[in-house]
Design a protein around this motif. Sequence first.
Motif, PDB file in Angstrom:
ATOM      1  N   ILE A  88       7.011  17.480   2.655  1.00 30.44           N
ATOM      2  CA  ILE A  88       6.294  17.888   1.519  1.00 30.44           C
ATOM      3  C   ILE A  88       5.883  19.486   1.223  1.00 30.44           C
ATOM      4  CG2 ILE A  88       3.959  17.588   0.264  1.00 30.44           C
ATOM      5  CD1 ILE A  88       3.506  14.986   2.037  1.00 30.44           C
ATOM      6  N   LYS A  89       6.663  20.011   0.069  1.00 29.66           N
ATOM      7  CA  LYS A  89       6.738  21.336   0.046  1.00 29.66           C
ATOM      8  C   LYS A  89       6.745  21.462  -1.578  1.00 29.66           C
ATOM      9  CE  LYS A  89       9.593  25.233   1.426  1.00 29.66           C
ATOM     10  NZ  LYS A  89      10.845  25.578   2.028  1.00 29.66           N
ATOM     11  N   ASN A  90       5.902  22.683  -1.743  1.00 31.38           N
ATOM     12  CA  ASN A  90       5.806  22.817  -3.254  1.00 31.38           C
ATOM     13  C   ASN A  90       5.296  21.682  -4.348  1.00 31.38           C
ATOM     14  OD1 ASN A  90       6.148  25.672  -2.453  1.00 31.38           O
ATOM     15  ND2 ASN A  90       8.258  25.458  -2.681  1.00 31.38           N
ATOM     16  N   ASP A  91       4.482  20.970  -3.589  1.00 26.28           N
ATOM     17  CA  ASP A  91       4.087  19.812  -4.281  1.00 26.28           C
ATOM     18  C   ASP A  91       5.125  18.702  -4.708  1.00 26.28           C
ATOM     19  OD1 ASP A  91       1.729  18.309  -5.444  1.00 26.28           O
ATOM     20  OD2 ASP A  91       2.265  19.064  -7.470  1.00 26.28           O
ATOM     21  N   ARG A  92       6.437  18.942  -4.065  1.00 18.92           N
ATOM     22  CA  ARG A  92       7.310  17.850  -3.973  1.00 18.92           C
ATOM     23  C   ARG A  92       7.577  17.089  -2.780  1.00 18.92           C
ATOM     24  NH1 ARG A  92      10.347  18.357  -8.541  1.00 18.92           N
ATOM     25  NH2 ARG A  92      12.263  17.681  -7.691  1.00 18.92           N
ATOM     26  N   LEU A  93       8.311  16.070  -3.069  1.00 17.09           N
ATOM     27  CA  LEU A  93       8.512  15.140  -1.608  1.00 17.09           C
ATOM     28  C   LEU A  93      10.114  15.114  -1.576  1.00 17.09           C
ATOM     29  CD1 LEU A  93       5.804  13.574  -3.003  1.00 17.09           C
ATOM     30  CD2 LEU A  93       5.980  12.644  -1.076  1.00 17.09           C
ATOM     31  N   TYR A  94      10.688  15.439  -0.396  1.00 15.05           N
ATOM     32  CA  TYR A  94      12.062  15.374  -0.157  1.00 15.05           C
ATOM     33  C   TYR A  94      12.359  14.536   0.989  1.00 15.05           C
ATOM     34  CZ  TYR A  94      11.687  20.080  -2.718  1.00 15.05           C
ATOM     35  OH  TYR A  94      11.565  21.021  -3.545  1.00 15.05           O
ATOM     36  N   GLY A  95      13.286  13.476   0.649  1.00 11.52           N
ATOM     37  CA  GLY A  95      13.524  12.502   1.621  1.00 11.52           C
ATOM     38  C   GLY A  95      14.918  12.906   2.173  1.00 11.52           C
ATOM     39  N   GLU A 128       0.913  -1.105   0.018  1.00  6.38           N
ATOM     40  CA  GLU A 128      -0.034  -0.129   0.162  1.00  6.38           C
ATOM     41  C   GLU A 128       0.813   1.172   0.136  1.00  6.38           C
ATOM     42  OE1 GLU A 128      -3.690  -1.818   2.717  1.00  6.38           O
ATOM     43  OE2 GLU A 128      -1.906  -0.576   3.654  1.00  6.38           O
ATOM     44  N   LEU A 129       2.116   0.968  -0.006  1.00  4.59           N
ATOM     45  CA  LEU A 129       3.026   2.333   0.314  1.00  4.59           C
ATOM     46  C   LEU A 129       2.882   3.332  -0.870  1.00  4.59           C
ATOM     47  CD1 LEU A 129       5.506   3.728   1.577  1.00  4.59           C
ATOM     48  CD2 LEU A 129       6.924   2.385   0.149  1.00  4.59           C
ATOM     49  N   GLU A 130       2.809   3.002  -2.226  1.00  9.03           N
ATOM     50  CA  GLU A 130       2.600   3.935  -3.281  1.00  9.03           C
ATOM     51  C   GLU A 130       1.448   4.698  -2.982  1.00  9.03           C
ATOM     52  OE1 GLU A 130       2.922   4.422  -8.155  1.00  9.03           O
ATOM     53  OE2 GLU A 130       2.695   2.460  -7.187  1.00  9.03           O
ATOM     54  N   SER A 131       0.243   4.009  -2.820  1.00  9.20           N
ATOM     55  CA  SER A 131      -1.070   4.880  -2.651  1.00  9.20           C
ATOM     56  C   SER A 131      -1.031   5.654  -1.489  1.00  9.20           C
ATOM     57  CB  SER A 131      -2.136   3.560  -2.457  1.00  9.20           C
ATOM     58  OG  SER A 131      -2.238   2.883  -3.728  1.00  9.20           O
ATOM     59  N   ALA A 132      -0.392   5.214  -0.410  1.00 11.30           N
ATOM     60  CA  ALA A 132      -0.236   5.780   1.000  1.00 11.30           C
ATOM     61  C   ALA A 132       0.405   7.339   0.617  1.00 11.30           C
ATOM     62  CB  ALA A 132       0.543   5.130   1.947  1.00 11.30           C
ATOM     63  N   VAL A 133       1.582   7.281   0.115  1.00 16.07           N
ATOM     64  CA  VAL A 133       2.289   8.307  -0.271  1.00 16.07           C
ATOM     65  C   VAL A 133       1.741   9.312  -1.253  1.00 16.07           C
ATOM     66  CG1 VAL A 133       4.316   9.268  -1.554  1.00 16.07           C
ATOM     67  CG2 VAL A 133       4.592   7.280  -0.137  1.00 16.07           C
ATOM     68  N   LYS A 134       0.819   8.935  -2.285  1.00 15.53           N
ATOM     69  CA  LYS A 134       0.221   9.878  -2.884  1.00 15.53           C
ATOM     70  C   LYS A 134      -1.052  10.255  -2.336  1.00 15.53           C
ATOM     71  CE  LYS A 134       0.836   7.408  -7.485  1.00 15.53           C
ATOM     72  NZ  LYS A 134       0.286   6.580  -8.567  1.00 15.53           N
ATOM     73  N   GLY A 135      -1.581   9.487  -1.481  1.00 16.13           N
ATOM     74  CA  GLY A 135      -2.575   9.993  -0.432  1.00 16.13           C
ATOM     75  C   GLY A 135      -2.208  11.096   0.351  1.00 16.13           C
ATOM     76  N   ILE A 140      10.507   3.558   0.094  1.00 12.94           N
ATOM     77  CA  ILE A 140      10.003   4.834   0.002  1.00 12.94           C
ATOM     78  C   ILE A 140      10.722   5.695  -0.938  1.00 12.94           C
ATOM     79  CG2 ILE A 140      11.389   5.882   1.942  1.00 12.94           C
ATOM     80  CD1 ILE A 140       7.677   6.890   1.150  1.00 12.94           C
ATOM     81  N   ILE A 141      12.041   5.289  -1.051  1.00  4.05           N
ATOM     82  CA  ILE A 141      12.957   6.159  -1.888  1.00  4.05           C
ATOM     83  C   ILE A 141      12.524   6.407  -3.442  1.00  4.05           C
ATOM     84  CG2 ILE A 141      15.396   6.407  -3.268  1.00  4.05           C
ATOM     85  CD1 ILE A 141      16.407   5.271  -0.509  1.00  4.05           C
ATOM     86  N   LYS A 142      11.666   5.359  -3.887  1.00  6.75           N
ATOM     87  CA  LYS A 142      11.212   5.518  -5.401  1.00  6.75           C
ATOM     88  C   LYS A 142      10.169   6.113  -5.611  1.00  6.75           C
ATOM     89  CE  LYS A 142      10.336   0.949  -4.947  1.00  6.75           C
ATOM     90  NZ  LYS A 142       9.967  -0.402  -5.059  1.00  6.75           N
ATOM     91  N   TYR A 143       9.705   6.637  -4.521  1.00  6.01           N
ATOM     92  CA  TYR A 143       8.342   7.599  -4.478  1.00  6.01           C
ATOM     93  C   TYR A 143       8.671   9.135  -4.487  1.00  6.01           C
ATOM     94  CZ  TYR A 143       6.306   3.031  -4.749  1.00  6.01           C
ATOM     95  OH  TYR A 143       5.950   1.512  -4.707  1.00  6.01           O
ATOM     96  N   LEU A 144       9.936   9.312  -3.990  1.00  5.61           N
ATOM     97  CA  LEU A 144      10.329  10.699  -3.635  1.00  5.61           C
ATOM     98  C   LEU A 144      11.034  11.486  -4.916  1.00  5.61           C
ATOM     99  CD1 LEU A 144      11.968   9.973  -0.330  1.00  5.61           C
ATOM    100  CD2 LEU A 144       9.568  10.519  -0.682  1.00  5.61           C
ATOM    101  N   ASP A 145      10.803  12.816  -4.821  1.00  2.84           N
ATOM    102  CA  ASP A 145      11.429  13.542  -6.029  1.00  2.84           C
ATOM    103  C   ASP A 145      12.699  13.933  -5.848  1.00  2.84           C
ATOM    104  OD1 ASP A 145       8.992  14.301  -7.596  1.00  2.84           O
ATOM    105  OD2 ASP A 145       8.235  15.063  -5.582  1.00  2.84           O
ATOM    106  N   GLU A 146      13.092  13.901  -4.420  1.00  2.00           N
ATOM    107  CA  GLU A 146      14.617  14.227  -4.264  1.00  2.00           C
ATOM    108  C   GLU A 146      15.031  13.813  -2.764  1.00  2.00           C
ATOM    109  OE1 GLU A 146      16.085  18.239  -4.257  1.00  2.00           O
ATOM    110  OE2 GLU A 146      14.729  18.855  -5.764  1.00  2.00           O
ATOM    111  N   ILE A 147      16.360  13.150  -2.681  1.00  3.18           N
ATOM    112  CA  ILE A 147      16.708  12.762  -1.347  1.00  3.18           C
ATOM    113  C   ILE A 147      18.133  13.586  -0.883  1.00  3.18           C
ATOM    114  CG2 ILE A 147      15.612  10.528  -1.405  1.00  3.18           C
ATOM    115  CD1 ILE A 147      18.278   9.144  -1.725  1.00  3.18           C
TER     116      ILE A 147
END
Length: 289
Positions: free
Chosen positions: A98-105, A50-57, A76-83
Amino acid sequence: MSIIYTGKTKNLGVIGYPIHHSLSPVIQNTVLQSMELDYAYIAMPVKENELESAVKGLKALNFSGFNVTIPHKINIIKYLDEIDGAASLIGAVNTVLIKNDRLYGYNTDYEGFLSAFQAKKFSLKNINGLILGAGGAARAVVYGLLKVGVGSLCIAARNVVKAQKLVDDFKKMGNIKACDWADVSVNEILQKADLLVNTTPLGMYPNVDKMPPVDMSILSSKAIVYDVIYTPEKTKFLIEAEKYGHVVLNGEYMLAGQGAAALKKWIGCKDVDIDLMRIALHEALIKKI
């Protein structure tokens, strides 16, 4: 202090599975309320499929950020925009902004580990460290210690191949080597160590009668002994160290410290009361006993 959530309340949380045991909501909400911030932090069970769905949610629900725990720290890394660089080298993410519609790890585990030494005003510069174990926790510990300039590190583990892989990944950062913790050569390293760290689960509740195979009697008398486990408060490893007069630290510092580092990223502040978080954690652990 009464809690009043509003339509402007910003949401934070932690995902993992299982997650019912997590004490992150206790420590995070305690400090958020003390700072009178309109945030709420919750634990959310998310299965592996359920990880991908959870991140999008979480992104769609405008969460400000969330922590990541077992079993998602790598996937989780594959679903992030930057790490960031630390998370990339450690190979795991435990904090997402989560900032400016991007996900930072990020990985704040190493910052949590180091916070204990800051609290004790113990300098790590140029010391000799012996790390027991070569898993995910060890990678965060090794990164943190090399980042602040320790003199040398030895990674002692049951699985020497895994330990050598860790060494190969971090050797550009400093003086580091691997060894078999059952080898007699470890005794020489123990005698020169300023810091001994257990990153294995040996001694964690309910297997409290276990500990890594080290002879505390030959450990340098000045050495600090640190166990990243926090249940129980004092593992057999730490109890044995205290018998020989060593200063000991447990995983409460690491858990509270990584939480404080994550909170700084989410709310954009420089100071968070780590002591308050650690006290809240300690009290919650006592209630669970």
